[in-house]
Design a protein around this motif. Structure first.
Motif, PDB file in Angstrom:
ATOM      1  N   GLU A 172      11.020  -8.414  -0.279  1.00 33.19           N
ATOM      2  CA  GLU A 172       9.684  -8.115  -0.395  1.00 33.19           C
ATOM      3  C   GLU A 172       9.172  -7.269   0.812  1.00 33.19           C
ATOM      4  OE1 GLU A 172       7.330 -11.654  -0.739  1.00 33.19           O
ATOM      5  OE2 GLU A 172       5.751 -11.075   0.908  1.00 33.19           O
TER       6      GLU A 172
ATOM      7  N   GLU B  29      15.644 -11.876   0.604  1.00 30.69           N
ATOM      8  CA  GLU B  29      16.176 -13.118  -0.229  1.00 30.69           C
ATOM      9  C   GLU B  29      17.558 -12.874  -0.888  1.00 30.69           C
ATOM     10  OE1 GLU B  29      13.550 -15.837  -1.810  1.00 30.69           O
ATOM     11  OE2 GLU B  29      11.744 -15.046  -1.438  1.00 30.69           O
ATOM     12  N   SER B  30      18.398 -13.925  -0.404  1.00 27.30           N
ATOM     13  CA  SER B  30      19.758 -14.330  -0.876  1.00 27.30           C
ATOM     14  C   SER B  30      19.602 -15.317  -2.168  1.00 27.30           C
ATOM     15  CB  SER B  30      20.952 -14.610   0.322  1.00 27.30           C
ATOM     16  OG  SER B  30      20.473 -15.886   0.767  1.00 27.30           O
ATOM     17  N   VAL B  31      20.747 -15.640  -2.738  1.00 31.02           N
ATOM     18  CA  VAL B  31      20.506 -16.568  -3.729  1.00 31.02           C
ATOM     19  C   VAL B  31      20.130 -17.892  -3.113  1.00 31.02           C
ATOM     20  CG1 VAL B  31      22.130 -18.195  -5.284  1.00 31.02           C
ATOM     21  CG2 VAL B  31      22.690 -15.664  -4.926  1.00 31.02           C
ATOM     22  N   LYS B  32      20.734 -18.199  -1.732  1.00 28.49           N
ATOM     23  CA  LYS B  32      20.225 -19.448  -1.289  1.00 28.49           C
ATOM     24  C   LYS B  32      19.280 -19.631  -0.426  1.00 28.49           C
ATOM     25  CE  LYS B  32      21.668 -23.696  -0.604  1.00 28.49           C
ATOM     26  NZ  LYS B  32      21.497 -24.400  -1.650  1.00 28.49           N
ATOM     27  N   ALA B  33      18.623 -18.353   0.232  1.00 31.32           N
ATOM     28  CA  ALA B  33      17.552 -18.532   1.164  1.00 31.32           C
ATOM     29  C   ALA B  33      16.655 -17.218   1.455  1.00 31.32           C
ATOM     30  CB  ALA B  33      17.810 -19.180   2.624  1.00 31.32           C
ATOM     31  N   ALA B  34      15.544 -17.406   1.776  1.00 28.73           N
ATOM     32  CA  ALA B  34      14.513 -16.286   2.156  1.00 28.73           C
ATOM     33  C   ALA B  34      14.747 -16.148   3.743  1.00 28.73           C
ATOM     34  CB  ALA B  34      13.294 -16.630   1.694  1.00 28.73           C
TER      35      ALA B  34
ATOM     36  N   PRO C  71      18.058  -4.644  -5.780  1.00 24.26           N
ATOM     37  CA  PRO C  71      18.270  -5.090  -4.081  1.00 24.26           C
ATOM     38  C   PRO C  71      19.680  -5.294  -3.699  1.00 24.26           C
ATOM     39  CG  PRO C  71      17.671  -6.932  -5.749  1.00 24.26           C
ATOM     40  CD  PRO C  71      17.739  -5.619  -6.562  1.00 24.26           C
TER      41      PRO C  71
ATOM     42  N   VAL D 232      10.693  -9.440   3.750  1.00 24.33           N
ATOM     43  CA  VAL D 232      11.363 -10.893   3.557  1.00 24.33           C
ATOM     44  C   VAL D 232      12.518 -10.327   2.817  1.00 24.33           C
ATOM     45  CG1 VAL D 232      11.259 -13.182   2.690  1.00 24.33           C
ATOM     46  CG2 VAL D 232       9.443 -12.134   3.637  1.00 24.33           C
TER      47      VAL D 232
ATOM     48  N   LEU E 180      23.959 -12.746   5.226  1.00 29.75           N
ATOM     49  CA  LEU E 180      23.174 -13.088   4.099  1.00 29.75           C
ATOM     50  C   LEU E 180      23.830 -13.436   2.766  1.00 29.75           C
ATOM     51  CD1 LEU E 180      20.298 -10.765   4.553  1.00 29.75           C
ATOM     52  CD2 LEU E 180      19.868 -13.258   4.769  1.00 29.75           C
ATOM     53  N   GLY E 181      24.776 -12.732   2.473  1.00 32.73           N
ATOM     54  CA  GLY E 181      25.334 -12.680   1.014  1.00 32.73           C
ATOM     55  C   GLY E 181      24.503 -11.783   0.032  1.00 32.73           C
ATOM     56  N   ASP E 182      24.620 -12.062  -0.966  1.00 31.60           N
ATOM     57  CA  ASP E 182      24.062 -11.307  -2.187  1.00 31.60           C
ATOM     58  C   ASP E 182      22.560 -11.297  -2.141  1.00 31.60           C
ATOM     59  OD1 ASP E 182      26.598 -10.637  -3.728  1.00 31.60           O
ATOM     60  OD2 ASP E 182      26.600 -12.889  -4.156  1.00 31.60           O
TER      61      ASP E 182
ATOM     62  N   VAL F  66      19.117 -10.589  -3.552  1.00 25.50           N
ATOM     63  CA  VAL F  66      18.369 -10.819  -5.009  1.00 25.50           C
ATOM     64  C   VAL F  66      16.966 -10.201  -4.837  1.00 25.50           C
ATOM     65  CG1 VAL F  66      20.127 -12.568  -5.624  1.00 25.50           C
ATOM     66  CG2 VAL F  66      17.825 -13.210  -4.746  1.00 25.50           C
ATOM     67  N   PHE F  67      16.436 -10.233  -3.771  1.00 26.19           N
ATOM     68  CA  PHE F  67      14.886  -9.827  -3.763  1.00 26.19           C
ATOM     69  C   PHE F  67      14.671  -9.472  -2.381  1.00 26.19           C
ATOM     70  CE2 PHE F  67      10.424 -10.516  -3.366  1.00 26.19           C
ATOM     71  CZ  PHE F  67       9.973  -9.577  -4.646  1.00 26.19           C
TER      72      PHE F  67
END
Lengths: 125, 373
Positions: A39, A57-62, A84, A55, A32-34, A36-37
């Protein structure tokens, strides 16, 4: 002493009695990488096996996180709201997502143990 | 999540370097491109804002359009003032469809010393269509597609120091200016431009020299390789459009809040595709416009999320969105009905059924730091 089981979608469930702690594997956080959120579900929510549980969320996608087995959410890791990145730093420890009361412990037999998951990861590259 | 290149993926001249640097690669616009390096998107993003990032943008289209009245002829396809572009100056514009929709966006530089020659950089995903368009509509001009050249962007507050060490004199360029330089006897064309909102350069050079040149740049302690992941979050913070997302054939430049890129003479005299729609929108305002949104809380809203009023009325849609690492909160761009477009308007982004409060905010979200001399 808990036992850990993995899904093919890279969730884990660490089982202690009839409570399972659910999160994502080290492989998953790396892919996933970093983060950030996150849920998280409501406490008391009844999850179906393979149903959407959270859910991430990375920088790029959920990305969806699925329940490894059916159960009721009894606790969530509210600390992830503020930090996160813990999911990246310690996915199997402080980066856990939720605890569920497992509906049927027999369902755990359908998941992979640590050794089987490691073998499964080798088939992905 | 582990993307593998398709058999048809093309490789840029820096492909082997990306692999050596440990990049995670994925197909993008037909190329196998670095999405991130081992340190990750957040670190790469912040490093570019604080120091200097190197981006391989060799997948983008590079071409030289030349011939009699090249600038006036190109003006029949784009709404920017190209005729008024001084030698060595760069301008941003858009290829327009007959209905005023945007076919692609591009940078045009009038080559210094060759006033009838225009250097064009356009999007990787659209370059084949762009080149075909110019060949069809401008058959009297010659289009040289620069297939054998790499393009390297060097961006960030330390970019001028990093570049000056290899290209003496490049630091004398100002924002949106280009010039010819040499490195190890190879010709470089350098523009002071970029896609991050920071000061920086885009360096066009022979493919055969690209890897050695990039390695020399990366030998500077402040210069790190940056993947497409951070390139996207950087341009989002800078309020810059991504073609195929924030702009496409369904949007015209006025809706897209790009009227600044259309010169006065062109607004009045027209002579570009879709002029009726664009002049009408300039006079009466577009029915919907592109806006920036800053979200409350930490949950990002992504492309496709609907934008609603606090009362729940749907008034638009997000076209780009995500965390803004330099701000520490999520931002987005999207289109809303014009009456909801004023800065400060309270709206909400609908994500998985939940309304996330958001406020219309002027872009760029992070102040531009271009070098204007």
């Amino acid at each position: 002493m808990s036992t850990i089981r993995y899904t093919k979608d890279h969730e884990y469930i660490a089982v202690d009695g009839d409570i399972g702690t659910v999160g994502i594997s080290d492989h998953a956080q790396h892919a996933l990488g970093d983060v950030v959120f996150v849920e998280l579900p409501a406490i008391g929510k009844k999850l179906a096996a393979g149903g959407e549980a959270a859910v991430v969320e990375s920088v790029k996608a959920a990305s969806e996180v699925y329940a490894p087995v059916a159960g009721e959410v009894v606790e969530v890791n509210a600390a992830l709201e503020d930090t996160p990145a813990t999911v990246n730093e310690d996915p199997l420890g402080a980066g856990w997502f939720m605890k569920i009361r497992i509906a049927d412990k027999g369902a755990l037999d359908g998941l992979m143990d640590e050794a089987a998951y490691k073998e499964f990861l080798k088939t992905l590259d | 999540m582990t993307a593998t290149p398709t058999e048809t993926s093309e490789l840029t001249p820096l492909h082997a370097l990306h692999l050596r640097l440990g990049a995670r690669m994925a197909p993008f616009a037909g190329y196998d491109m670095p999405i991130q390096y081992p340190t990750g998107v957040l670190t790469e993003h912040l490093h570019t804002r604080e120091k200097c990032g190197l981006f391989d943008v060799s997948h983008m289209g590079q071409a030289v359009l030349e011939g009699p009245n090249a600038a006036a002829r190109l003006e029949t396809l784009v709404p920017a003032d190209i005729v008024g572009l001084a030698p060595g100056r760069t301008r941003y514009t858009q290829f327009l469809a007959d209905d005023g929709g945007i076919l692609d966006d591009l940078m045009v530089t009038r080559l210094p010393g060759e006033p009838e020659s225009l250097y064009i950089v356009c999007n990787a995903s659209m370059k084949a269509q762009d080149f075909a368009l110019m060949r069809e509509k401008l058959p009297d001009l010659r289009l040289d597609v620069l297939e054998d050249r790499a393009l390297i962007a060097v961006q960030g507050p330390r970019a001028a120091d990093v570049v000056e060490g290899l290209i003496p004199g490049a630091q004398n360029l100002v924002f949106m200016q280009g010039g010819d330089f040499e490195w190890r006897d190879s010709p470089l064309f350098v523009t002071r431009s970029g896609y991050t909102g920071e000061d920086g350069f885009e360096i066009s050079l022979p493919a055969s020299q690209a890897e050695a040149f990039a390695e020399r740049l990366l030998a500077h302690p402040d210069c790190k390789p940056i993947g497409l992941g951070a390139r996207d979050s950087l341009r989002l913070e800078a309020g810059l459009c991504l073609y195929g997302h924030d702009i496409d054939t369904s949007t015209d430049p006025i809706e897209a809040a790009l009227q600044w890129s259309i010169g006065k003479r062109r607004r009045e005299n027209g002579g570009f595709p879709g002029v009726a729609r664009i002049q009408h929108a300039l006079k009466d305002g577009a029915a919907r416009v592109r806006i920036g949104l800053v979200l409350e809380g930490k949950q990002p809203a992504r492309e496709g999320a609907e934008i609603a009023t606090p009362g729940g009325e749907i008034v638009g849609k997000i076209t780009s969105g995500g965390p803004a690492p330099s701000l520490g909160k999520p931002v987005a761009m999207g289109y809303v009905a014009r009456e909801f477009s004023a800065a400060g308007t309270e709206l909400a982004a609908i994500v998985r059924g939940k309304a996330l409060p958001a406020r219309v905010t002027k872009t760029p979200f992070v102040p531009n730091r271009y070098f204007k001399g």
